[in-house]
Design an enzyme around this catalytic site. Structure first.
Site, mmCIF file in Angstrom:
data_model
loop_
_atom_site.group_PDB
_atom_site.id
_atom_site.type_symbol
_atom_site.label_atom_id
_atom_site.label_comp_id
_atom_site.label_asym_id
_atom_site.label_seq_id
_atom_site.Cartn_x
_atom_site.Cartn_y
_atom_site.Cartn_z
ATOM 1 N N GLU A 130 -42.595 23.708 -21.737
ATOM 2 C CA GLU A 130 -43.933 23.616 -20.778
ATOM 3 C C GLU A 130 -44.646 22.269 -21.042
ATOM 4 O O GLU A 130 -44.682 22.201 -22.268
ATOM 5 C CB GLU A 130 -44.945 24.870 -20.870
ATOM 6 C CG GLU A 130 -45.552 25.138 -19.546
ATOM 7 C CD GLU A 130 -44.816 25.453 -18.430
ATOM 8 O OE1 GLU A 130 -44.429 24.584 -17.409
ATOM 9 O OE2 GLU A 130 -44.213 26.594 -18.511
ATOM 10 N N ASP B 120 -41.989 17.694 -19.589
ATOM 11 C CA ASP B 120 -41.110 16.873 -18.430
ATOM 12 C C ASP B 120 -41.966 15.516 -18.611
ATOM 13 O O ASP B 120 -40.982 14.622 -18.572
ATOM 14 C CB ASP B 120 -41.127 17.638 -17.247
ATOM 15 C CG ASP B 120 -42.657 17.873 -16.710
ATOM 16 O OD1 ASP B 120 -43.877 17.882 -17.291
ATOM 17 O OD2 ASP B 120 -42.716 18.161 -15.363
ATOM 18 N N SER C 281 -49.897 24.351 9.547
ATOM 19 C CA SER C 281 -49.424 25.293 8.390
ATOM 20 C C SER C 281 -49.904 26.639 8.558
ATOM 21 O O SER C 281 -51.011 26.947 8.887
ATOM 22 C CB SER C 281 -50.010 24.895 7.036
ATOM 23 O OG SER C 281 -50.030 25.921 6.038
ATOM 24 N N GLY D 68 -50.814 27.809 -6.156
ATOM 25 C CA GLY D 68 -51.477 27.551 -7.499
ATOM 26 C C GLY D 68 -51.399 28.882 -8.239
ATOM 27 O O GLY D 68 -52.055 28.869 -9.244
ATOM 28 N N GLY E 271 -48.620 28.643 -10.152
ATOM 29 C CA GLY E 271 -47.898 28.427 -10.943
ATOM 30 C C GLY E 271 -46.070 28.304 -10.609
ATOM 31 O O GLY E 271 -45.369 28.119 -11.448
ATOM 32 N N SER F 62 -46.251 23.202 -4.146
ATOM 33 C CA SER F 62 -46.621 21.804 -3.552
ATOM 34 C C SER F 62 -45.193 21.216 -3.727
ATOM 35 O O SER F 62 -44.889 20.431 -2.825
ATOM 36 C CB SER F 62 -47.448 21.056 -4.576
ATOM 37 O OG SER F 62 -47.178 20.934 -5.925
ATOM 38 N N GLU G 8 -46.526 13.149 -4.458
ATOM 39 C CA GLU G 8 -47.572 13.837 -5.131
ATOM 40 C C GLU G 8 -48.096 13.059 -6.252
ATOM 41 O O GLU G 8 -49.441 13.157 -6.078
ATOM 42 C CB GLU G 8 -46.462 15.178 -6.037
ATOM 43 C CG GLU G 8 -48.073 15.690 -6.558
ATOM 44 C CD GLU G 8 -47.543 17.435 -6.714
ATOM 45 O OE1 GLU G 8 -46.473 18.010 -6.143
ATOM 46 O OE2 GLU G 8 -48.386 17.974 -7.243
ATOM 47 N N ASP H 208 -40.546 20.275 -11.106
ATOM 48 C CA ASP H 208 -40.839 21.028 -9.914
ATOM 49 C C ASP H 208 -39.921 20.580 -8.696
ATOM 50 O O ASP H 208 -39.218 21.258 -8.186
ATOM 51 C CB ASP H 208 -42.279 21.204 -9.373
ATOM 52 C CG ASP H 208 -43.098 21.600 -10.591
ATOM 53 O OD1 ASP H 208 -42.426 21.856 -11.557
ATOM 54 O OD2 ASP H 208 -44.214 21.475 -10.567
HETATM 55 P P1 ADP Z 1 -48.891 24.877 -7.355
HETATM 56 O O1 ADP Z 1 -47.967 23.803 -6.729
HETATM 57 O O2 ADP Z 1 -48.731 25.348 -8.621
HETATM 58 O O3 ADP Z 1 -48.701 25.999 -6.242
HETATM 59 P P2 ADP Z 1 -50.549 22.787 -6.465
HETATM 60 O O4 ADP Z 1 -52.273 22.679 -6.693
HETATM 61 O O5 ADP Z 1 -49.834 21.748 -7.140
HETATM 62 O O6 ADP Z 1 -50.193 24.245 -6.956
HETATM 63 O O7 ADP Z 1 -50.311 22.800 -4.826
HETATM 64 C C1 ADP Z 1 -50.574 23.650 -4.114
HETATM 65 C C2 ADP Z 1 -51.206 22.903 -2.720
HETATM 66 O O8 ADP Z 1 -49.869 22.672 -2.215
HETATM 67 C C3 ADP Z 1 -52.033 23.659 -1.840
HETATM 68 O O9 ADP Z 1 -53.576 23.595 -2.171
HETATM 69 C C4 ADP Z 1 -51.863 22.978 -0.385
HETATM 70 O O10 ADP Z 1 -52.641 21.768 -0.394
HETATM 71 C C5 ADP Z 1 -50.350 22.662 -0.569
HETATM 72 N N1 ADP Z 1 -49.458 23.802 0.067
HETATM 73 C C6 ADP Z 1 -48.961 24.580 -0.799
HETATM 74 N N2 ADP Z 1 -48.240 25.528 0.330
HETATM 75 C C7 ADP Z 1 -48.722 25.214 1.388
HETATM 76 C C8 ADP Z 1 -48.511 25.724 2.755
HETATM 77 N N3 ADP Z 1 -47.719 26.665 3.053
HETATM 78 N N4 ADP Z 1 -49.097 25.067 3.675
HETATM 79 C C9 ADP Z 1 -49.843 24.022 3.344
HETATM 80 N N5 ADP Z 1 -50.289 23.468 2.299
HETATM 81 C C10 ADP Z 1 -49.436 23.958 1.358
HETATM 82 MG MG MG Z 2 -47.737 22.028 -7.823
#
Ligand code: ADP
Ligand code: MG
Length: 387
Positions: free
Chosen positions: A34, A37, A68, A122, A124, A128, A160, A172
């Site tokens: 962790e 990377d 979405s 969010g 983990g 994204s 990203e 990721d």
């Molecule tokens: P993680 O990648 O750990 O889940 P992040 O904060 O990096 O958390 O990414 C989450 C973000 O990715 C969300 O706030 C949103 O902007 C985008 N996202 C994830 N899944 C979706 C979805 N199904 N539809 C639209 N946006 C999404």
């Molecule tokens: Mg992420």
């Protein structure tokens, strides 16, 4: 989450014509390694059997429309002028990917995209990266770009980093693109070489979402990255040839500890010891030594909590409860930290009981709801259906 036929119908209802195809790209969970990377070290993740799905259709014009399902939100933009949308942050992942394809001078037509996902944001599990890679994979298929594997991962990571402003590493996106069923990947983040390692069917990977999210994640993450860069800069006074913390052995770090302010030293200590643990864990997994693997997970958590300081009381509690339960080899926070999830390695025969007791124990201790996913190592991005 809609099934493929429902996705097809939802797409047609929204955009007035059926999709041409549906793709999926999975979330991932990192077993160990962790915050290594972006230090050009090693990670050992699996792609999980939960994914982001995109139904897609090419358009004749230069417009991208996207919806979405999770967010019940839509957005549209022109390929001729792709800017950040501050009102719909989620759309920036899509915009960033389109911009990245255009920046490579590849031909790209407009598209209609419908996003649905089993990967909770969010938590983990890198929703994204699943989103970016799914978008990139769908667009490369619609436009016959032959943008696959590592290239796809780098494109998604670039989106990203430059468009969303998260200085994420490559893990990721790499897993979302290249994960392998039944295997973890020991990935060298320096040169992106990797080795698939079978995950023993006697062990199950259990992800537990603490239900806690911290809005500081992005800024804290970028600050940890900066601390690592600072450590390298300061260590170069005596170790001029190092390019990243990857190049520093734990003993070397301790021998040069006087060069670093205390906080920077702790950050670096986590990274250099975590890289060693990751290599040792990969060897243990390869030899089927699950107790050893679990002990390394436990040590990883302690290092993340004490030296890297990215844990939370909720994650610490989950890890503590997990380790007290029968069949648990080891447990640690996974992902960037500051909330999100833990990952535990659990004996196959104990896993259902483990999951139930973990949720119950967490509720009893903190009055909070945890959500458990029992995961199977799965494959990276792929086409699910064409119509
Ligand atoms: P993680 O990648 O750990 O889940 P992040 O904060 O990096 O958390 O990414 C989450 C973000 O990715 C969300 O706030 C949103 O902007 C985008 N996202 C994830 N899944 C979706 C979805 N199904 N539809 C639209 N946006 C999404
Ligand atoms: Mg992420």
């Amino acid at each position: 989450m809609l099934d493929v036929h429902q996705l097809h119908d939802a797409f047609a209802a929204r955009f007035g014509a059926p999709p041409q195809l549906v793709v999926r790209a999975p979330g991932r969970v990192n077993l160990i390694g962790e915050h290594t990377d972006y230090n050009e070290g090693f990670v050992l993740p699996i792609a999980i059997d939960r994914a982001t799905f995109i139904a897609a259709r090419a358009r004749l014009d230069r417009t991208v429309r996207v919806y979405s399902v999770q967010f019940s939100a839509d957005d549209a933009f022109s390929l001729d002028q792709i800017e950040r949308n501050p009102h719909q942050p989620w759309s920036n992942y899509v915009r960033g990917v389109a911009k990245g394809i255009l920046a490579r001078d590849l031909p790209l037509a407009g598209a209609d995209l419908l996003i649905d996902s089993e990967v909770p944001p969010g938590a983990g599990l890198s929703s994204s990266a699943a989103l970016e890679v799914a978008v990139a994979y769908a667009l490369q298929l619609l436009n016959r770009l032959d943008l696959l594997g590592e290239e796809l991962a780098l494109l998604a990571q670039g989106a990203e980093q430059s468009f969303v402003g998260m200085q994420c590493g490559i893990m990721d996106q790499f897993m979302a693109a290249l994960g392998r069923a039944g295997h973890a990947l020991l990935l060298d983040c320096r040169d992106l070489s990797y080795r698939p390692i079978p995950v023993s069917p006697q062990a199950r990977v259990v992800v537990c979402d603490s239900g806690v999210r911290h809005s500081l994640v992005g800024s804290e993450y970028n600050e940890r990255r900066a601390a690592c860069e600072e450590a390298v800069r300061l260590l170069r006074a005596r170790l001029p040839r190092i390019a990243a913390l990857r190049d520093v052995a734990p003993a070397q770090l301790e021998a040069n500890a006087d060069l670093l302010p205390p906080v920077i030293l702790r950050r670096a200590r986590h990274v250099v010891t975590e890289i060693e643990r990751t290599l040792a864990a990969a060897a243990a997994l390869e030899h089927g030594d699950l107790p050893r693997f679990g002990a390394l997970m436990d040590a990883s958590h302690a290092s993340l909590r004490d030296d890297y300081q990215v844990s939370t009381p909720e994650l610490d509690t989950l890890v503590e409860i997990a380790r007290s339960l029968p069949g648990c080899y080891g447990s640690r926070l996974t992902g960037g930290g500051f909330g999100g999830s833990t990952v535990s390695l659990v004996a196959e025969g104990s896993v259902e009981r483990f999951a139930a007791d973990l949720v119950a124990g967490y509720h009893k201790r903190l009055g909070r709801e945890a959500h458990v996913l029992i995961c199977t190592p799965s494959e990276g991005a792929r086409l699910v259906a064409t119509f």
